[in-house]
Design an enzyme around this catalytic site. Structure first.
Site, PDB file in Angstrom:
ATOM      1  N   GLY A   1       0.796  -1.217   0.000  1.00  0.00           N
ATOM      2  CA  GLY A   1       0.000   0.000   0.000  1.00  0.00           C
ATOM      3  C   GLY A   1       0.821   1.255   0.000  1.00  0.00           C
ATOM      4  O   GLY A   1       2.051   1.220  -0.091  1.00  0.00           O
TER       5      GLY A   1
ATOM      6  N   ASP B   1       6.318 -10.435   9.300  1.00  0.00           N
ATOM      7  CA  ASP B   1       7.262  -9.746   8.416  1.00  0.00           C
ATOM      8  C   ASP B   1       8.056  -8.699   9.188  1.00  0.00           C
ATOM      9  O   ASP B   1       8.080  -7.532   8.820  1.00  0.00           O
ATOM     10  CB  ASP B   1       6.474  -9.116   7.254  1.00  0.00           C
ATOM     11  CG  ASP B   1       7.357  -8.703   6.078  1.00  0.00           C
ATOM     12  OD1 ASP B   1       8.533  -9.102   6.053  1.00  0.00           O
ATOM     13  OD2 ASP B   1       6.859  -7.984   5.195  1.00  0.00           O
TER      14      ASP B   1
HETATM   15  N1  LIG Z   1       1.627   4.771  11.369  1.00  0.00           N
HETATM   16  C1  LIG Z   1       2.642   5.271  10.666  1.00  0.00           C
HETATM   17  N2  LIG Z   1       3.277   6.394  11.078  1.00  0.00           N
HETATM   18  C2  LIG Z   1       4.319   6.898  10.373  1.00  0.00           C
HETATM   19  N3  LIG Z   1       4.808   6.357   9.226  1.00  0.00           N
HETATM   20  C3  LIG Z   1       4.207   5.245   8.740  1.00  0.00           C
HETATM   21  C4  LIG Z   1       3.109   4.643   9.430  1.00  0.00           C
HETATM   22  N4  LIG Z   1       2.720   3.551   8.731  1.00  0.00           N
HETATM   23  C5  LIG Z   1       3.548   3.486   7.664  1.00  0.00           C
HETATM   24  N5  LIG Z   1       4.454   4.480   7.647  1.00  0.00           N
HETATM   25  C6  LIG Z   1       5.519   4.710   6.621  1.00  0.00           C
HETATM   26  O1  LIG Z   1       5.099   4.190   5.364  1.00  0.00           O
HETATM   27  C7  LIG Z   1       5.963   3.127   4.926  1.00  0.00           C
HETATM   28  C8  LIG Z   1       5.153   2.033   4.233  1.00  0.00           C
HETATM   29  O2  LIG Z   1       4.172   1.522   5.127  1.00  0.00           O
HETATM   30  P1  LIG Z   1       3.887  -0.037   5.288  1.00  0.00           P
HETATM   31  O3  LIG Z   1       2.686  -0.209   6.145  1.00  0.00           O
HETATM   32  O4  LIG Z   1       5.125  -0.734   5.721  1.00  0.00           O
HETATM   33  O5  LIG Z   1       3.531  -0.418   3.788  1.00  0.00           O
HETATM   34  P2  LIG Z   1       3.677  -1.837   3.046  1.00  0.00           P
HETATM   35  O6  LIG Z   1       2.702  -2.773   3.679  1.00  0.00           O
HETATM   36  O7  LIG Z   1       3.270  -1.528   1.651  1.00  0.00           O
HETATM   37  O8  LIG Z   1       5.095  -2.265   3.225  1.00  0.00           O
HETATM   38  C9  LIG Z   1       6.675   2.660   6.183  1.00  0.00           C
HETATM   39  O9  LIG Z   1       7.933   2.090   5.914  1.00  0.00           O
HETATM   40  C10 LIG Z   1       6.794   3.970   6.982  1.00  0.00           C
HETATM   41  O10 LIG Z   1       7.886   4.731   6.531  1.00  0.00           O
END
Ligand SMILES: Nc1ncnc2c1ncn2[C@@H]1O[C@H](COP(=O)(O)OP(=O)(O)O)[C@@H](O)[C@H]1O
Ligand SMILES: [Mg+2]
Length: 302
Positions: free
Chosen positions: A36, A141
């Site tokens: 996402g 993960d």
């Molecule tokens: N709650 C949050 N607060 C701040 N940054 C976030 C948060 N969730 C995601 N991110 C940022 O967005 C990036 C991608 O989110 P993530 O959920 O890991 O996506 P994916 O499932 O596609 O790997 C993370 O590596 C982080 O940098």
């Protein structure tokens, strides 16, 4: 080529939930991974992170996992704020809204503040894993990109796409963090699965030579844990943690609670540099003592 999210996530754009009707204003993109795209949004004066999923089914399963681990009275309790659909170019896209975590990656944190912080961070991360494990799930993960480190070594896990019910096959993984990749166990959701990734995570962040990029290119029969032992010999922090890391890599901890106890015992006897940690308190005490001193002088002269 512009994608659907270029339009939806342009700074200043409004995202309106189709079902709950809440409106979020996009501030900026935070990141994009394999499942996402995540943006920093504002609703009134509050800031949140909003994640829109590429695949509706996977996205829904991620929300369900997050809900499942936040049922217990733990730190995930109020993490999920909203879940809804938005309409972009006539198409429905699911999203969820969560707490915004301000912080940096593990490597950035220890690069700036020093490797000794790994002792505190590791202990906090083990506590988070224990919470998830106690609700019947495995994180799946665990890797540097899926966690945020803030303040005084606080840790937040942020990506719930890999969360899997105990006993099921691991849903989502990243090669070098996966025990199957190293032929060190099955891809089954057990607490020891997360603990293996935990050990890799620490070694990867302590390794100066960036060895892990090379591991992906090696043939399965040549991937040996001996390569990891080299890091433990070279790096003084990894050397201190070696007894723990070896147990985690060999699946010798049954639970994360057991691992936490071992972690604490191992470090209790060692000289751990907590001095940096105490600094803010020293500052507060110093400020408080100045205030008291000032007040005394005032009373004395007044
Ligand atoms: N709650 C949050 N607060 C701040 N940054 C976030 C948060 N969730 C995601 N991110 C940022 O967005 C990036 C991608 O989110 P993530 O959920 O890991 O996506 P994916 O499932 O596609 O790997 C993370 O590596 C982080 O940098
Ligand atoms: Mg991710």
């Amino acid at each position: 080529m512009t994608t659907w999210y270029d339009e939806a996530f342009r700074p200043g754009s409004e995202i309106k939930g189709k079902w709950n009707g809440r409106v979020y204003v996009v501030e900026r993109l935070l990141g994009a991974g394999s499942n996402g795209i995540v943006a920093l949004v504002r609703r009134g004066s509050a800031r949140f992170a909003l994640k829109a999923g590429y695949e509706t089914v996977d996205h829904q399963s991620e929300i369900n996992s997050l809900l499942a681990i936040s049922l217990k009275d733990n730190s995930f309790k109020n993490f999920l704020i909203d879940a809804d659909d938005m309409i972009v170019q006539g198409k429905g896209i699911s999203f969820y809204v969560m707490r915004y975590i301000e912080g940096v990656t593990l490597s950035d944190f220890i690069h700036k503040r020093g490797q000794d912080w790994i002792y505190v961070i590791g202990s906090n991360l083990l506590r988070k894993l224990t919470e998830i494990h106690k609700s019947g799930y495995v994180f799946g993960d665990l890797k540097a990109e899926n966690m945020i480190v803030s303040n005084y070594g606080d840790v937040d896990l942020i990506d719930f796409g890999g969360v899997t019910s105990k006993g099921r096959a691991i849903k989502q993984l990243t090669e070098v963090y996966d025990r199957g990749f190293w032929s060190m166990g099955e891809r089954v959701a057990e607490e020891s699965y997360d603990l293996f990734s935990f050990a890799i995570l620490l070694l990867k962040s302590l390794d100066h030579r960036k060895r892990f990029t090379g591991f992906i290119k090696t043939l399965p029969q040549n991937r040996e844990l001996d390569h990891l032992t080299a890091i433990m010999k070279e790096n003084p922090v990894a050397a201190q943690l070696a007894p723990f890391l070896n147990k985690a890599l060999h699946g010798e901890f049954r639970t994360s609670e057991e691992a936490s106890i071992y972690w604490r015992k191992l470090l209790a006897g060692k000289k751990v540099a907590y001095s940096t940690l105490k600094l803010p308190w020293l500052k507060i005490c110093f400020a408080a003592s100045l205030f008291i001193c000032g007040a005394t002088i005032y009373v004395f002269w007044g």
